[in-house]
Scaffold this active site. Structure first.
Site, short mmCIF file in Angstrom:
data_model
loop_
_atom_site.label_atom_id
_atom_site.label_comp_id
_atom_site.label_asym_id
_atom_site.label_seq_id
_atom_site.Cartn_x
_atom_site.Cartn_y
_atom_site.Cartn_z
N HIS A 83 0.85 -1.21 0.00
CA HIS A 83 0.00 0.00 0.00
C HIS A 83 0.88 1.25 0.00
O HIS A 83 0.78 2.10 0.90
CB HIS A 83 -0.91 -0.01 1.24
CG HIS A 83 -2.36 0.16 0.93
ND1 HIS A 83 -3.08 -0.77 0.22
CD2 HIS A 83 -3.23 1.18 1.20
CE1 HIS A 83 -4.33 -0.36 0.10
NE2 HIS A 83 -4.45 0.82 0.67
N ASP A 101 -3.12 7.36 -1.76
CA ASP A 101 -4.40 7.01 -2.37
C ASP A 101 -4.10 6.43 -3.75
O ASP A 101 -3.04 6.67 -4.31
CB ASP A 101 -5.30 8.23 -2.48
CG ASP A 101 -6.76 7.88 -2.76
OD1 ASP A 101 -7.09 6.67 -2.70
OD2 ASP A 101 -7.55 8.79 -3.04
N GLY A 102 -5.06 5.68 -4.28
CA GLY A 102 -4.90 5.12 -5.62
C GLY A 102 -4.26 3.75 -5.67
O GLY A 102 -4.00 3.22 -6.75
N ASN A 103 -4.00 3.14 -4.48
CA ASN A 103 -3.33 1.84 -4.46
C ASN A 103 -4.13 0.75 -5.17
O ASN A 103 -3.56 -0.08 -5.87
CB ASN A 103 -3.07 1.42 -3.01
CG ASN A 103 -2.06 2.32 -2.33
OD1 ASN A 103 -0.88 2.29 -2.61
ND2 ASN A 103 -2.55 3.17 -1.42
N GLY A 104 -5.46 0.76 -4.99
CA GLY A 104 -6.28 -0.27 -5.62
C GLY A 104 -6.24 -0.18 -7.13
O GLY A 104 -6.06 -1.18 -7.83
N ILE A 141 -3.99 1.29 -9.09
CA ILE A 141 -2.66 0.98 -9.63
C ILE A 141 -2.34 -0.50 -9.45
O ILE A 141 -1.75 -1.13 -10.32
CB ILE A 141 -1.60 1.88 -8.97
CG1 ILE A 141 -1.82 3.32 -9.45
CG2 ILE A 141 -0.19 1.41 -9.30
CD1 ILE A 141 -0.92 4.33 -8.81
N GLY A 142 -2.78 -1.08 -8.34
CA GLY A 142 -2.55 -2.51 -8.11
C GLY A 142 -3.25 -3.39 -9.13
O GLY A 142 -2.72 -4.41 -9.56
N ARG A 143 -4.46 -3.00 -9.53
CA ARG A 143 -5.18 -3.77 -10.56
C ARG A 143 -4.54 -3.57 -11.93
O ARG A 143 -4.47 -4.51 -12.73
CB ARG A 143 -6.66 -3.37 -10.55
CG ARG A 143 -7.39 -3.86 -9.31
CD ARG A 143 -8.88 -3.58 -9.35
NE ARG A 143 -9.21 -2.17 -9.16
CZ ARG A 143 -9.36 -1.61 -7.96
NH1 ARG A 143 -9.17 -2.31 -6.86
NH2 ARG A 143 -9.69 -0.31 -7.85
N TYR A 166 -12.55 -8.18 -1.23
CA TYR A 166 -11.95 -7.65 0.00
C TYR A 166 -11.77 -8.74 1.05
O TYR A 166 -10.79 -8.73 1.81
CB TYR A 166 -12.82 -6.51 0.55
CG TYR A 166 -12.74 -5.25 -0.27
CD1 TYR A 166 -11.51 -4.65 -0.51
CD2 TYR A 166 -13.88 -4.65 -0.80
CE1 TYR A 166 -11.41 -3.48 -1.26
CE2 TYR A 166 -13.79 -3.48 -1.56
CZ TYR A 166 -12.57 -2.91 -1.78
OH TYR A 166 -12.47 -1.75 -2.53
#
Length: 367
Positions: free
Chosen positions: A207, A211-214, A216-218, A249
């Site tokens: 993480h 912000d924006g981790n989800g 960018i992770g996808r 989740y």
């Protein structure tokens, strides 16, 4: 140990290869099928298909995070960035532009080894218009990075990421793990599937951004798959996740607490499979649409063509309630008499299938 990043063995993930091999084999089979379908497409049809799939990813990866954009805004930005003829950038929604730009950037850099610069560039693209966010920078500060739910004063902590002070060591470790990743005994496609699943889990565990981790992770999961297969794989992982994001989740939360990630691997393989099936269906729809226009294009006037294109924009069976005189009038800005005449013509030549009667008459495309 409460989280896997606290373990001395991290990131030595454990899972049963034999359980995921049948899923990998099915993925390989379906990937071959969709490649065969797309092989016969014109360049224009390929661009149309790829834009539709990227559109799904852009919209759904944002919706998972609670942001909703209009389809038209994001598609306008995508096609402008792709350089598709007759499209120009006229969208003033900066956030929609940002997610579209990120999708293009991820696809264009799929063959490059992942690096700190790439991650920071992606984050800057995504977050440069967000107030209070240090775009293009990893998080700093002493406050814990926590994933929480509930009301103020009654929070439930679902996950706590490594402290910011540990990231200068952990991020290079992640990049080396990613770029050195090999699993030759399950083939190139299997290696891509496994890296996609584990890279997403590893990144979300760190993480590293405010912000924006989800999102960018996808994006990273999709890059990992294409990178290992040495070709662009157009799928929307986020569309499949968003269908049941509570399950996503739950699986992520479980995997971040135990290095035995077998459940996560089975889950993520199912996500990739579902995403590939969606892409296959979109490819088949593109094929049907092409054959449809080839059959009728010489019999349609400009108004009729415009209405049909509007009906096919959002995919098969997505024009809610079908076409009727009121919608046709609105699309073309014409009188009811002209709309009625056109609709009758489209029905007579077999473009439309008519249902209902009186004021309830509606039309569906005869694909």
């Amino acid at each position: 140990m409460e989280y896997i990043w606290q373990s001395e063995d991290f990131p030595k993930f454990i899972f049963n290869k034999r359980e995921i091999i049948p899923l990998i084999q099915q993925f390989a089979h379906d990937l071959g099928e969709i490649s065969g379908i797309v092989m016969g497409f014109s360049e224009a049809n390929k661009q149309d298909l790829f834009a539709e799939i990227m559109l799904s990813e852009a919209l759904k990866t944002s919706e998972i995070e609670g942001e909703y954009f209009s389809r038209e805004d994001v598609m306008s930005s995508l096609k402008a960035n792709l350089g598709i003829k007759d499209y120009h950038q006229n969208n003033r929604n900066k956030k929609a532009n940002a997610i579209a730009h990120l999708m293009i950037e991820v696809q264009s850099s799929y063959h490059k080894p992942i690096s700190e610069k790439i991650l920071l560039d992606w984050h800057h693209i995504l977050m440069e218009n967000e107030r209070g966010i240090n775009a293009g920078q990893f998080r700093t500060g002493i406050e814990p990075m926590q994933v929480v739910s509930g009301k103020f004063g009654d929070f439930i902590i679902h996950y706590e990421a490594p402290p910011s002070e540990d990231l200068p060591l952990m991020i290079p470790q992640f990049l080396k793990w990613y770029n050195d990743f090999e699993m030759n005994d399950i083939g190139k496609i299997g290696e891509g599937v496994v890296l996609s699943a584990l890279a997403h889990l590893y990144f979300e565990t760190l993480h590293p951004f405010e912000d924006g981790n989800g999102r960018i992770g996808r994006a990273l999961a999709e890059k990992a798959l294409s990178e290992k297969l040495e070709t662009l794989v157009f799928i929307s992982i986020s569309k499949s996740i968003e269908k049941d994001k509570n399950r996503y989740y739950e699986e992520l939360k479980r995997a971040q607490r135990n290095l035995d990630v077998n459940s996560w691997m089975l889950y993520f393989c199912s996500i990739l499979q579902d995403a590939l099936l969606d892409s296959k269906n979109q490819a088949l729809f593109t094929l049907k649409k092409t054959l449809f226009f080839d059959q009728f294009k010489n019999q349609l006037n400009e108004r009729e063509l415009k209405a049909i294109q509007k009906m096919t924009e959002m995919g098969e069976n997505s024009f809610v309630g079908g076409m009727n005189a009121k919608k046709y009038m609105s699309i073309n800005k014409i009188s009811k008499a002209t709309a009625t005449r056109d609709l009758q013509h489209l029905s007579e030549i077999g473009v439309f299938l008519k249902s209902g009667g009186g004021r309830s008459i509606s039309y569906q495309l005869n694909l």
